[in-house]
Structures are given as structure tokens and as C-alpha cells.
Design an enzyme around this catalytic site. Sequence first.
Site, mmCIF file in Angstrom:
data_model
loop_
_atom_site.group_PDB
_atom_site.id
_atom_site.type_symbol
_atom_site.label_atom_id
_atom_site.label_comp_id
_atom_site.label_asym_id
_atom_site.label_seq_id
_atom_site.Cartn_x
_atom_site.Cartn_y
_atom_site.Cartn_z
ATOM 1 N N LYS A 1 -14.435 6.769 3.304
ATOM 2 C CA LYS A 1 -14.538 7.923 2.700
ATOM 3 C C LYS A 1 -15.984 8.179 1.712
ATOM 4 O O LYS A 1 -16.263 9.341 1.831
ATOM 5 C CB LYS A 1 -13.412 7.544 1.322
ATOM 6 C CG LYS A 1 -11.904 7.576 1.722
ATOM 7 C CD LYS A 1 -10.986 7.435 0.690
ATOM 8 C CE LYS A 1 -11.099 5.815 0.068
ATOM 9 N NZ LYS A 1 -10.149 5.776 -0.805
ATOM 10 N N HIS B 1 0.750 -1.220 -0.199
ATOM 11 C CA HIS B 1 -0.046 0.171 0.095
ATOM 12 C C HIS B 1 0.856 1.327 -0.082
ATOM 13 O O HIS B 1 1.966 1.196 0.491
ATOM 14 C CB HIS B 1 -0.997 0.066 1.326
ATOM 15 C CG HIS B 1 -2.068 0.961 0.943
ATOM 16 N ND1 HIS B 1 -2.048 2.268 1.381
ATOM 17 C CD2 HIS B 1 -3.280 0.653 0.534
ATOM 18 C CE1 HIS B 1 -3.102 2.653 1.126
ATOM 19 N NE2 HIS B 1 -4.068 1.826 0.458
#
Length: 719
Positions: A640, A211
Site C-alpha cells: 500500500k 482478518h
Amino acid sequence: TRGTKLRGDPRRPRRRQAGSLLVRSEEMARVLSRRAWCLVSRAHASLPRSFVDLEKADPLAAPLARSIRLVGSILGETMATHEASGSELVSVVDSLRGKTRAWRELRDSGASPEAAGEALKAIGEEVSSMSSRRLRDVARAFAHFLALANAAEQEYRVRRLEEMRGAAALDARKLDSCAGTIAKILEEGASKEAALATLAKQHVEIVLTAHPTEVHRRTLLTKHRRVTELVGALDARAEDAEGYEREELERELRGVVHSLWGSDDLRRSKPTPQKEARGGLAFVETSLWDAVPAFLRRLDAVCAAQLGASLPLEARPVRFASWMGGDRDGNPNVTASVTRQVVAAQRRKGAAMYLVCLDALRLDLSVREAGFETSADEPYKALLEEAASRLRATVRWADAELAATGGASETLSPKDHGVAYRDEAPVEVGEDVEPLFDSSEFLEQYLIKAYDSLVANGYQSLADGRLKDTIRRVGAFGLSLATLDVRQESTRHANAVAALYPAYATMSNEERVAWLSAELNEVRRPLMHRADRERVVRELADPVDADVLNCCDYLATAPPGSFGAYVISQATSAADVLAVEFLLAQAGVADKPRVVPLFETLDDLTNAPASLRELFEAPGYLDRVGHVQEIMVGYSDSAKDAGRLAALWAQYNAQEKMLRVGAEFGVELTFFHGKGGTVGRGGNPQTYAAILAHPPHTVQSRFRVTEQGEAIAFNFGEP
């Protein structure tokens, strides 16, 4: 808002009522915010202002304060030595630290806001006046100091943890420990037999993922780890202020800090998926390889003390998987060829590491008494040699695979080109010896055969040493160290199916479910000949869609046990799961990975129970999967999408409802939690409490969770 009566006509639209509730909620939020700020300010005011204050507040933290002072002073010396105006840079950094500390004291001491504001403004003006080069150097100085302080704190935390373990390894008073958890279970009424049986079938899988939140280069991470080791060694010699060994350790520490300052802080090129996978395996090799059997030995001791029996030898409570080299969602650099290279590299690394273990066991197991038929003078060595020959054949196969795909330079580190077995002897094995592909059970059976024989002949202590550790490693890491997951976005699979059967593109969702179910249940034949399929792949305009078909073709030829799950991101319906199942069947995949839908947006989580019901009602599906289903819950995208609080509730609610759907159809569900390292991505530093906070009955001895980015180095960087 408790006790508040909303005004308005209940027959009218509720917009005004909702608006009133929103206003009242905002007022309450402001009140809570002010109260929280007061609490935070008080907490800040109670924090130590210096390392001297730290030592006074917590005498046990004296080694930490001493270590941070040491690395800080070395960093200052390094900056003064290696920069053209190094002394001036050190002065600027010290000035900023002093002014920032003064501002914090003004802010927390109850002084007027104007005074604190002026102090902060002065700091901003000083920073604004710096040249670009000076700004860069000051930023680097603070970044390196924080990294070095973190390295020292990591050593301190590990040492304190080891001290607690040494003093009370089996102490049940610490609830978030093996001993504390088992004691709590027994206290709540579970029998010892039931607790041991449940623990024996537990399956926790930690999935390592690459990531971009990991910003440090691997070179710097290695140096930080060396700083941690040196700080620990120096702390162990704290009383020897002027000894030769301490001087040598300080000299090496200075060299490492000098090297850190002189190294490039940033990656100048994006790491390839192969190098990401190599970095993930490095944590297995340098840390987890020893940490897992050590943890299981401690768990064994707890079980023996509290449950009256050790953990069964065949139990596999902890396993590892990886997305590095298999996660192609949004990353077109991960292709079927890349996945093939990563699988070969993992098999090679696994075989080489097991060969090292077998070489050590050859020295241990020189016993002549055996409980199995053999004509060898040293039966255990002969048994191990048979397994070792197949592992060497695996190395030979992996080398050929990497040579054929050109992946050796990307997937192997320089030391991997040799096999650490019998003093780095070349890999020599007969051409008739097959690579060890069948499963990890083959190697495990050889080792358990030796274990049982030793125990039967009175060598229990010998069997419980390195041999038992090696058996535990096989159970935790398998033959490839970490099984690989594949991940791709749902519309890519729909495009791939449409490439094989163009009418699929215009079908409704219900028509797709019906057609796919019929194909999977009744037809059981390829839609086209191999040559036609290869032509279709070549003619596809989008290389990512072509990779879906190429990837499925590779899965059909990959060594058994290489893949764990096929994760479908942006899954919205049963057709998304059936499409992957269909593509795998069309490619002739015999060792099929688990097909796992990933529900990650707020809408997907809300609709997940209905999608699951639709899937379980699809004709023949539950029979094909044996009434077992894995489901992945996404944390980052939902946070999000809706905010953390709303996302957490949606995740909790969706899991409860999916659990009820599973119970209705008699399906055993496993939830796979896609969490990141930060709180915003679902992470939680209180791991024990976080697991307990999951909905009841969703963790039934089965738990999968991702470890991402910098969390891998932080959690698994030290053995």
C-alpha cells in the site's frame, strides 16, 4: 528503455532525465498494456461458453459441470419457492446471465467496439431500473450461485488431487510434491543422509490470523462445506440415477441450499476475539487434525523410498500458531483478560482432543508384552491412563479459568462443555493430579515409550498406526493446538516503559538503547513494588497502554509453552525490541516468547538492516537470545505504501541485507512472512514457486508464514 540514451548535461540535476525516463516508461507501459489486453482477449475467447463447452474442452471436467448445473437448478427452485415473486426473480437473473454472455461474445469475437458498448450499456440500464429490493435479491442470487459453484469446484479439485495421489503418491515427476522435491535435491548432488538430516530439523510454522477479508459467516461456511460433501457423494453415485441413496442425498442438498437462501448473509455484530479464536480452532479440529498426520505418513513413505529411512519420530517439520486472541495491534477489544480466556480455551480443547486419541489407543494397545517395568496386566493401557489423568486435570483447570474470567460462553462451543472420553463421562480426577502444563514433551515421551516398546516386541505395524499419528499430532499442535503470538505497536511499548520510568519519554533513541541495555544486563530488579505497579496501571489514561503492562503480567503466570512470539509492529529501531524485552523482565516472565520486530512500511524495510545491526551491537543482547533472531517482513502495508513491484523489491533487498548482517554477527535468522490471501497482500496461489522465489539462504529449514481470512477456509477447510 534499453539502448536509450538520456539527453541532458550529467552535471545538472537529474530531474529532466528522470522525467524523460518516466515518459518513455509510460509509452512502453502503454505498448505492453495493449499487448497484454490482446493476450487476455484471446484467452477469454478460448474459455468455454457453457457447461457443454466445458465438457467438450475437458472430458475430465464433466463431473464439475454436472455438479454446478445441479446446484444452480436447485438454487433456482429455491428462489422460486421462497420469494413472493420468485419466478420473476429467476427470469431476471437468467436474462442478465444471457445478456452478459452475449456481451462477452461480442467483445471477444472481434465485433465493433460500438456493438459491445451498446450491449454493456443495455445491461447497465436494466440494472439501474431495478428497485432496491430487486437489486438485493439479484445480488444475493449471483453471490449464492458463485459460492455454490465454488463449493462444487472445491470438491472437484480435492477429488482430482486425490486421484493423482492415488495413482502416483510417490511419483517424482510432479516437482511441487514431496517426492519431486526430494528427487530434485538428490539430482543436484545432495546425499541421502544430508537430505534426511535437513528434513528432520525443518521447522515450518503456519500462523492462523483473523482478518476482515473473511466476509462469510461461520454458519454459511459450514453449510458450504456440507454442499461440498454432498456434491462429492452424489458424484460417486453418478451411475445410480434413480437409486434411493441418491434421492436422499439430493433431498439433503436441497435442504442445505434452502437453508442458505433463508439465512442472513451478513454478520450483524462484530465477532469477538474469543469467537475468532474458536473459529480458528475449528479448522484444526475438523481438518488439520487428520490432514497433518496423513501428510506426514505420505512424507514417511517418500523418505523410505528415496532416502532409505523414515522421518525420525521426534521430527516436527510442520507446526501451527495463531494470532487470534493475541493480536492487539489496532484492536482494543483484545485485552489481557481475553488472551487469558483464549489460552484456557485452547488448553481445554487440546486436552479434550488428545483424550479422544488416547481412548482410541486404549482399544488398540491391549498387548500384554511390554519393554518397560510394570505390574499392570495391560501395561500400555496403564501407561496411557497416567497421561489421560493429567489431561483430565487440564480440563478441570481450564474450566476453572474460564469460570473465573466469564469466558466460557465466548470461547467454547456447546459441544465443548463435555469431554469426549469414555462416552462423554464427566471429568473426574483426583485433586492431587497436576494439569499437563510442563510441555508437550511429557505427553510425547509417554507415547514414544509405548511406541519403542511395541517395536521392540515385534509390533511395528501396530505402532505405526494410530499411535504414530498421535505422536505426530503432539509434535505439530502441542498441548494448546496452536501456540499464541502477541502483537502490539511499538509506541505502545514505549508508553508502557515511560509509565514505569517517566524519564524514558524524553530520551533519544541512543539513550534509550543504552539505558535499556544497562537495565537488562546489570540491574535485574523491578523498578517498583507490585502495589506501586498496579497503581500506575490503574492511573494510566489510555487503556491500551495499561493493557501492555497487564498482558506482560499475564504472560508471567500463563502455562508454559502457551506463547510463541511477541511481534512488534511498526518497529523502527533496536530500542523497540529492547523495550519489550525490558517489560517482560519487569513482569517476571520466565518462559519468554521470542521478541520479533516487524518491518512493514517501505522506510522500515529500507532501514531494517541498520536497525538490526544496532540491535546486535546492543551490549549483552546476543548473549541473552543465544544468537538466534526472528524477523517479520510485512507485505500488505509495504504494498500500500509503495506499490506491489517496489514493495517486492524492497522486501527482497531488505532480506538479503539483513541476512548479511546476521552472518556478520553469527546470528541464525528466521524470517516470518506476514502475507495475506490476495496478491496485493503478498499472497500467491503458486505456493511452491513463491517459496522458491525468496532470496537465497533466507529459508534455512526455518520458515514462518501467516494464513489470513478467507485463505484459511480455502486452504484448510477440507481435510
